[in-house]
Design a protein around this motif. Structure first.
Motif, mmCIF file in Angstrom:
data_model
loop_
_atom_site.group_PDB
_atom_site.id
_atom_site.type_symbol
_atom_site.label_atom_id
_atom_site.label_comp_id
_atom_site.label_asym_id
_atom_site.label_seq_id
_atom_site.Cartn_x
_atom_site.Cartn_y
_atom_site.Cartn_z
ATOM 1 N N GLY A 124 -14.811 30.016 25.379
ATOM 2 C CA GLY A 124 -15.626 31.037 24.719
ATOM 3 C C GLY A 124 -16.013 30.706 23.292
ATOM 4 O O GLY A 124 -16.843 31.401 22.696
ATOM 5 N N LEU A 125 -15.441 29.661 22.707
ATOM 6 C CA LEU A 125 -15.822 29.241 21.359
ATOM 7 C C LEU A 125 -16.981 28.264 21.465
ATOM 8 O O LEU A 125 -17.054 27.464 22.398
ATOM 9 N N SER A 126 -17.887 28.306 20.491
ATOM 10 C CA SER A 126 -19.112 27.519 20.556
ATOM 11 C C SER A 126 -19.183 26.501 19.412
ATOM 12 O O SER A 126 -18.645 26.727 18.325
ATOM 13 N N ASN A 127 -19.864 25.397 19.669
ATOM 14 C CA ASN A 127 -20.062 24.332 18.681
ATOM 15 C C ASN A 127 -21.141 24.736 17.676
ATOM 16 O O ASN A 127 -22.235 24.178 17.650
ATOM 17 N N PHE B 219 -22.144 25.786 13.461
ATOM 18 C CA PHE B 219 -21.866 25.250 12.131
ATOM 19 C C PHE B 219 -20.502 25.718 11.628
ATOM 20 O O PHE B 219 -20.162 26.896 11.694
ATOM 21 N N GLY B 220 -19.727 24.763 11.121
ATOM 22 C CA GLY B 220 -18.454 25.078 10.490
ATOM 23 C C GLY B 220 -17.268 25.136 11.429
ATOM 24 O O GLY B 220 -16.153 25.427 10.989
ATOM 25 N N THR B 221 -17.480 24.824 12.702
ATOM 26 C CA THR B 221 -16.346 24.803 13.624
ATOM 27 C C THR B 221 -15.779 23.393 13.730
ATOM 28 O O THR B 221 -16.449 22.415 13.416
ATOM 29 N N ILE B 222 -14.536 23.329 14.187
ATOM 30 C CA ILE B 222 -13.864 22.053 14.421
ATOM 31 C C ILE B 222 -13.633 21.921 15.923
ATOM 32 O O ILE B 222 -13.273 22.902 16.593
ATOM 33 N N ALA B 223 -13.876 20.723 16.450
ATOM 34 C CA ALA B 223 -13.768 20.486 17.892
ATOM 35 C C ALA B 223 -13.190 19.103 18.144
ATOM 36 O O ALA B 223 -13.151 18.251 17.254
ATOM 37 N N VAL C 137 -24.946 23.908 20.064
ATOM 38 C CA VAL C 137 -24.571 24.592 21.304
ATOM 39 C C VAL C 137 -24.784 23.713 22.529
ATOM 40 O O VAL C 137 -24.193 23.970 23.581
ATOM 41 N N ARG C 138 -25.570 22.655 22.411
ATOM 42 C CA ARG C 138 -25.734 21.736 23.547
ATOM 43 C C ARG C 138 -24.438 20.997 23.873
ATOM 44 O O ARG C 138 -24.310 20.387 24.933
ATOM 45 N N LEU C 139 -23.448 21.050 22.963
ATOM 46 C CA LEU C 139 -22.142 20.451 23.215
ATOM 47 C C LEU C 139 -21.196 21.404 23.936
ATOM 48 O O LEU C 139 -20.085 21.027 24.314
#
Length: 194
Positions: A104-107, A109-113, A135-137
């Motif tokens: 449920g978390l999206s790629n 700006f500012g997120t870590i993955a 979001v394409r990730l």
């Protein structure tokens, strides 16, 4: 079968969590990254990505990320690190983890993955910051995505500055998008519980 596999991994990680204290009972642990360009603080989401958070924190507490390079920088896309020492050599890693991209978390700006190769369950220590709306990730009905497991709560300006540095093809590794001037992750620290 996958459920049993996940349960075994969770059991192993939870035992490791108590052995090296990665705050197993903290739902939103925070990590400070001291870099050559400034400080970044991330808040991790154990409710959505428990395996990924425990994996990342294990590397943090063991000092794996200290004195490593951010080795892939693409403006308005990602800043990636967590795998190379200052001599541009790969650090040893633990076994890959299960991909938690459907959390449920999206790629954004500012997120870590977690970084990985073509195999969806190949993430080990390398991570990236999203410096664009990527979001394409995210996963779709036909493919695995890249697991987001937290977000920047301090230092978004530092990541933005990193994303704009000059890059080149690294001749030693034959990797593109390598910063010309080293960007160093000097120290990663699990912050005390609030």
């Amino acid at each position: 079968m996958l459920r049993i596999f996940n349960a075994l991994i969770l059991l192993c990680l939870s035992q490791t969590a108590f052995a090296i204290d990665i705050q197993p009972n903290t739902l939103y642990p925070q990590v400070q990254l001291d870099t050559s360009m400034g400080k970044i603080v991330v808040e991790l989401d154990r409710t959505r990505a428990p395996l990924t958070v425990d994996n990342f924190l294990t590397y943090v507490v063991k000092g794996h990320y200290d004195n490593t390079l951010f080795h892939r920088v693409i403006a308005e896309f990602v800043v990636q690190g967590g795998g190379l020492d200052l001599k541009q050599e790969e650090r040893p890693v633990a076994a890959p983890i299960v991909n938690e991209s459907g959390n449920g978390l999206s790629n954004t700006f500012g997120t870590i993955a977690m970084a990985r190769d073509q195999n969806p369950h190949s993430a080990t220590s390398q991570f990236y910051f999203n410096v664009g709306e990527n979001v394409r990730l995210d996963p779709s009905s036909r493919r695995w995505g890249y697991a987001v497991f937290g977000e920047i709560i301090k230092g978004a300006d530092v990541i933005q500055a990193m994303s704009n540095v000059a890059t080149e093809q690294n001749l030693k590794l034959q990797w593109p998008d390598f910063p010309i001037k080293d960007i160093i992750l000097e120290k990663a620290t699990l912050l005390p519980r609030k």
